[in-house]
Write a protein that holds these residues in place. Structure first.
Motif, mmCIF file in Angstrom:
data_model
loop_
_atom_site.group_PDB
_atom_site.id
_atom_site.type_symbol
_atom_site.label_atom_id
_atom_site.label_comp_id
_atom_site.label_asym_id
_atom_site.label_seq_id
_atom_site.Cartn_x
_atom_site.Cartn_y
_atom_site.Cartn_z
ATOM 1 N N LEU A 92 0.841 -1.208 0.000
ATOM 2 C CA LEU A 92 0.000 0.000 0.000
ATOM 3 C C LEU A 92 0.871 1.251 0.000
ATOM 4 C CD1 LEU A 92 -2.673 -1.218 2.573
ATOM 5 C CD2 LEU A 92 -3.069 -0.772 0.137
ATOM 6 N N SER A 93 2.026 1.167 0.637
ATOM 7 C CA SER A 93 2.956 2.293 0.634
ATOM 8 C C SER A 93 3.492 2.546 -0.773
ATOM 9 C CB SER A 93 4.106 2.021 1.604
ATOM 10 O OG SER A 93 5.074 3.044 1.546
ATOM 11 N N GLU A 94 3.850 1.475 -1.464
ATOM 12 C CA GLU A 94 4.347 1.617 -2.837
ATOM 13 C C GLU A 94 3.294 2.212 -3.766
ATOM 14 O OE1 GLU A 94 7.631 -2.024 -2.942
ATOM 15 O OE2 GLU A 94 5.788 -2.187 -4.117
ATOM 16 N N GLN A 95 2.054 1.971 -3.440
ATOM 17 C CA GLN A 95 0.949 2.508 -4.253
ATOM 18 C C GLN A 95 0.600 3.943 -3.865
ATOM 19 O OE1 GLN A 95 -1.961 -0.509 -3.341
ATOM 20 N NE2 GLN A 95 -1.299 -1.858 -5.005
ATOM 21 N N GLY A 96 1.335 4.492 -2.907
ATOM 22 C CA GLY A 96 1.105 5.869 -2.488
ATOM 23 C C GLY A 96 -0.104 6.053 -1.585
ATOM 24 N N LYS A 97 -0.617 4.961 -1.031
ATOM 25 C CA LYS A 97 -1.813 5.043 -0.190
ATOM 26 C C LYS A 97 -1.466 5.185 1.290
ATOM 27 C CE LYS A 97 -4.509 2.289 -3.468
ATOM 28 N NZ LYS A 97 -5.281 1.040 -3.677
ATOM 29 N N ILE A 98 -0.210 4.923 1.635
ATOM 30 C CA ILE A 98 0.260 4.980 3.018
ATOM 31 C C ILE A 98 1.677 5.532 3.010
ATOM 32 C CG2 ILE A 98 1.155 3.503 4.880
ATOM 33 C CD1 ILE A 98 -1.208 1.743 4.638
ATOM 34 N N ASN A 99 2.000 6.299 4.028
ATOM 35 C CA ASN A 99 3.382 6.690 4.276
ATOM 36 C C ASN A 99 3.764 6.106 5.638
ATOM 37 O OD1 ASN A 99 5.718 8.211 5.247
ATOM 38 N ND2 ASN A 99 5.361 9.598 3.533
ATOM 39 N N LEU A 100 4.877 5.418 5.697
ATOM 40 C CA LEU A 100 5.244 4.747 6.937
ATOM 41 C C LEU A 100 5.502 5.704 8.092
ATOM 42 C CD1 LEU A 100 7.608 1.891 5.698
ATOM 43 C CD2 LEU A 100 5.107 1.963 5.790
ATOM 44 N N GLN A 101 5.731 6.972 7.765
ATOM 45 C CA GLN A 101 5.949 7.984 8.813
ATOM 46 C C GLN A 101 4.658 8.696 9.207
ATOM 47 O OE1 GLN A 101 8.831 7.797 10.257
ATOM 48 N NE2 GLN A 101 9.434 6.321 8.672
ATOM 49 N N ASP A 102 3.553 8.310 8.579
ATOM 50 C CA ASP A 102 2.259 8.882 8.961
ATOM 51 C C ASP A 102 1.900 8.479 10.384
ATOM 52 O OD1 ASP A 102 1.727 10.144 6.551
ATOM 53 O OD2 ASP A 102 0.575 8.467 5.740
ATOM 54 N N GLU A 103 1.260 9.382 11.098
ATOM 55 C CA GLU A 103 0.699 9.014 12.402
ATOM 56 C C GLU A 103 -0.491 8.088 12.189
ATOM 57 O OE1 GLU A 103 0.405 11.932 15.568
ATOM 58 O OE2 GLU A 103 1.333 13.415 14.241
ATOM 59 N N ILE A 104 -0.678 7.158 13.083
ATOM 60 C CA ILE A 104 -1.746 6.177 12.898
ATOM 61 C C ILE A 104 -3.126 6.820 12.947
ATOM 62 C CG2 ILE A 104 -0.320 4.303 13.771
ATOM 63 C CD1 ILE A 104 -1.911 4.401 16.396
ATOM 64 N N THR A 105 -3.237 7.979 13.568
ATOM 65 C CA THR A 105 -4.534 8.654 13.652
ATOM 66 C C THR A 105 -5.002 9.180 12.295
ATOM 67 O OG1 THR A 105 -3.312 10.605 14.403
ATOM 68 C CG2 THR A 105 -4.425 9.284 16.084
ATOM 69 N N LYS A 106 -4.114 9.212 11.315
ATOM 70 C CA LYS A 106 -4.531 9.591 9.965
ATOM 71 C C LYS A 106 -5.485 8.542 9.408
ATOM 72 C CE LYS A 106 -2.754 10.726 5.348
ATOM 73 N NZ LYS A 106 -1.544 11.002 4.540
ATOM 74 N N TYR A 107 -5.309 7.297 9.827
ATOM 75 C CA TYR A 107 -6.125 6.185 9.330
ATOM 76 C C TYR A 107 -7.099 5.666 10.380
ATOM 77 C CZ TYR A 107 -2.198 6.568 6.174
ATOM 78 O OH TYR A 107 -1.251 7.074 5.331
ATOM 79 N N LEU A 108 -6.736 5.851 11.642
ATOM 80 C CA LEU A 108 -7.605 5.442 12.748
ATOM 81 C C LEU A 108 -7.832 6.667 13.629
ATOM 82 C CD1 LEU A 108 -5.725 2.111 13.669
ATOM 83 C CD2 LEU A 108 -7.726 2.353 12.169
ATOM 84 N N PRO A 109 -8.639 7.621 13.163
ATOM 85 C CA PRO A 109 -8.753 8.920 13.842
ATOM 86 C C PRO A 109 -9.268 8.863 15.270
ATOM 87 C CG PRO A 109 -10.431 8.666 12.133
ATOM 88 C CD PRO A 109 -9.477 7.543 11.951
ATOM 89 N N ASP A 110 -9.974 7.789 15.615
ATOM 90 C CA ASP A 110 -10.528 7.697 16.967
ATOM 91 C C ASP A 110 -9.592 7.002 17.951
ATOM 92 O OD1 ASP A 110 -12.877 8.929 16.117
ATOM 93 O OD2 ASP A 110 -13.776 7.028 15.489
ATOM 94 N N TYR A 111 -8.416 6.586 17.472
ATOM 95 C CA TYR A 111 -7.520 5.865 18.380
ATOM 96 C C TYR A 111 -6.857 6.853 19.350
ATOM 97 C CZ TYR A 111 -4.401 2.401 20.271
ATOM 98 O OH TYR A 111 -3.782 1.549 21.139
#
Length: 363
Positions: A92-111
């Motif tokens: 997913l990172s190679e496809q530009g859908k994720i950056n490994l340095q992203d905070e997890i709240t970007k994808y799990l905002p309620d965490y």
């Protein structure tokens, strides 16, 4: 004279064949000493330079039915699952859908990150500081483990626990991190974690005996623990380990996976080289873990490996790139140490001194 020459020629042809067979005999004798024919056992596969050089099972798949374990038997592989999850993240990172340095709240905002900056890379490397749910007795007791939980229900069970340390400050093997990675795969891909693996990995690689649940598994081995005698282990519903350890597989399918990974069929070389680089803590200290793989050595040769453990089953798979050697050991009891067995087998196959080799054991 001709007879002598012919005999000498036959001797020259026979000696290399004998020497070549000796490691297999030594491995077989070693494994026979580890696994009794009337007890739970193990399936073992060794592949050297792309060719099966040893493929055999020992012991019983089911004690009550007295059925033998075979290389085709399906076993739980526990945390070897983590490399499938980490590879999904890398894809997913190679496809530009994720950056490994992203905070997890970007994808799990309620965490609730408790004011900490927790990245996807922290989850991959077990450095997030999040409490590992497998240390919580309310989740891991016999009754709870047998129940089916949704992904959100499981996350709710551990998300508010105090952090063990600040992200990046320490390495502590952590199943919560990989559970969250599975949730992120689902959020980003729009598919369930199981469906994503089937579509992108199991299907294309023809891993027909690899599953994320046990609903329709034929040839499934039973798992055992030993007290005074062997008894069947507690059942763990696949929704409990999820992306941290739910997969069921065989030695042959794990070889298909290993071959595809190390020939860069699944994700790019650059991504995997990063996954096989020792992580660095905030203080600059390095640890022998990357993204879903642990890193060791046989003499000066790098070993890329991982083990797994789930009630009734222990597993280990290692690859030595410089020697093009793959070894996997899948056990259906908790009474053996497959990582030590796999390293010992590798020593024999590579003809190296036992004293030169020390496996790294994950706790």
């Amino acid at each position: 004279m001709n007879i002598l020459k012919k005999s000498f020629l036959l001797l020259l042809l026979w000696i290399p064949s004998l020497l070549q067979a000796q490691p297999e005999n030594a491995i077989d004798q070693f494994l026979q000493g580890k696994f009794a024919a009337n007890e739970p056992g193990a399936s073992v596969l060794i592949v050297k330079d792309g060719k099966n050089v040893f493929r055999k099972s020992y012991g019983l798949s089911n004690l009550a039915a007295n059925t033998e374990l075979t290389p085709e038997s399906v076993l739980r592989i526990g945390s070897i699952t983590k490399q499938f999850t980490s590879t999904a993240i890398l894809k997913l990172s190679e496809q530009g859908k994720i950056n490994l340095q992203d905070e997890i709240t970007k994808y799990l905002p309620d965490y609730p990150t408790q004011g900490k900056r927790i990245t996807i890379e922290h989850l991959l490397t077990h450095t997030s500081g999040i409490r590992s749910y497998t240390s919580l007795p309310e989740i891991m007791n016999k009754e709870a483990k047998a129940k089916s939980f949704s992904v959100s229900e499981m996350i709710d069970a551990f998300k508010d626990k105090p952090m063990d340390f600040n992200p990046g400050d320490a390495y502590a093997y952590n199943n919560s991190g990989y559970f969250l990675l599975g949730a992120i795969v689902e959020k980003v891909s729009g598919m369930t974690w199981a469906a994503y693996l089937q579509k992108n990995f199991f299907g294309p690689l023809k891993m027909k005996s690899t599953f994320t649940d046990d609903k329709n598994v034929s040839g499934m081995a039973s798992g055992y623990v030993k007290a005074a005698v062997y008894v069947e282990a507690d059942y763990v519903h696949p929704s409990i380990p999820f992306a941290a350890g739910a997969i069921f597989s065989t030695v042959d399918d794990l070889w298909k996976w290993n071959r595809a990974i190390f020939s860069y069929q699944v994700v790019k070389k650059e991504s995997l080289e990063k996954a096989w680089t020792p992580l660095t803590l905030n203080n600059g200290e390095k640890q022998s873990y990357g993204y879903g793989w642990q890193l060791g050595k046989i003499q000066k040769m790098k070993v890329i490996a991982h083990g797994g453990g789930i009630d009734g089953f222990l597993s280990y798979a290692l690859y030595v790139p410089d020697a093009n050697l793959f070894v996997t050991v899948l056990c259906n009891s908790m009474s053996q140490a497959p990582e030590q067995i796999a390293y010992r087998i590798a020593r024999i196959a590579l003809n190296v001194d036992d004293q030169e080799l020390t496996p790294i054991v994950l706790e």
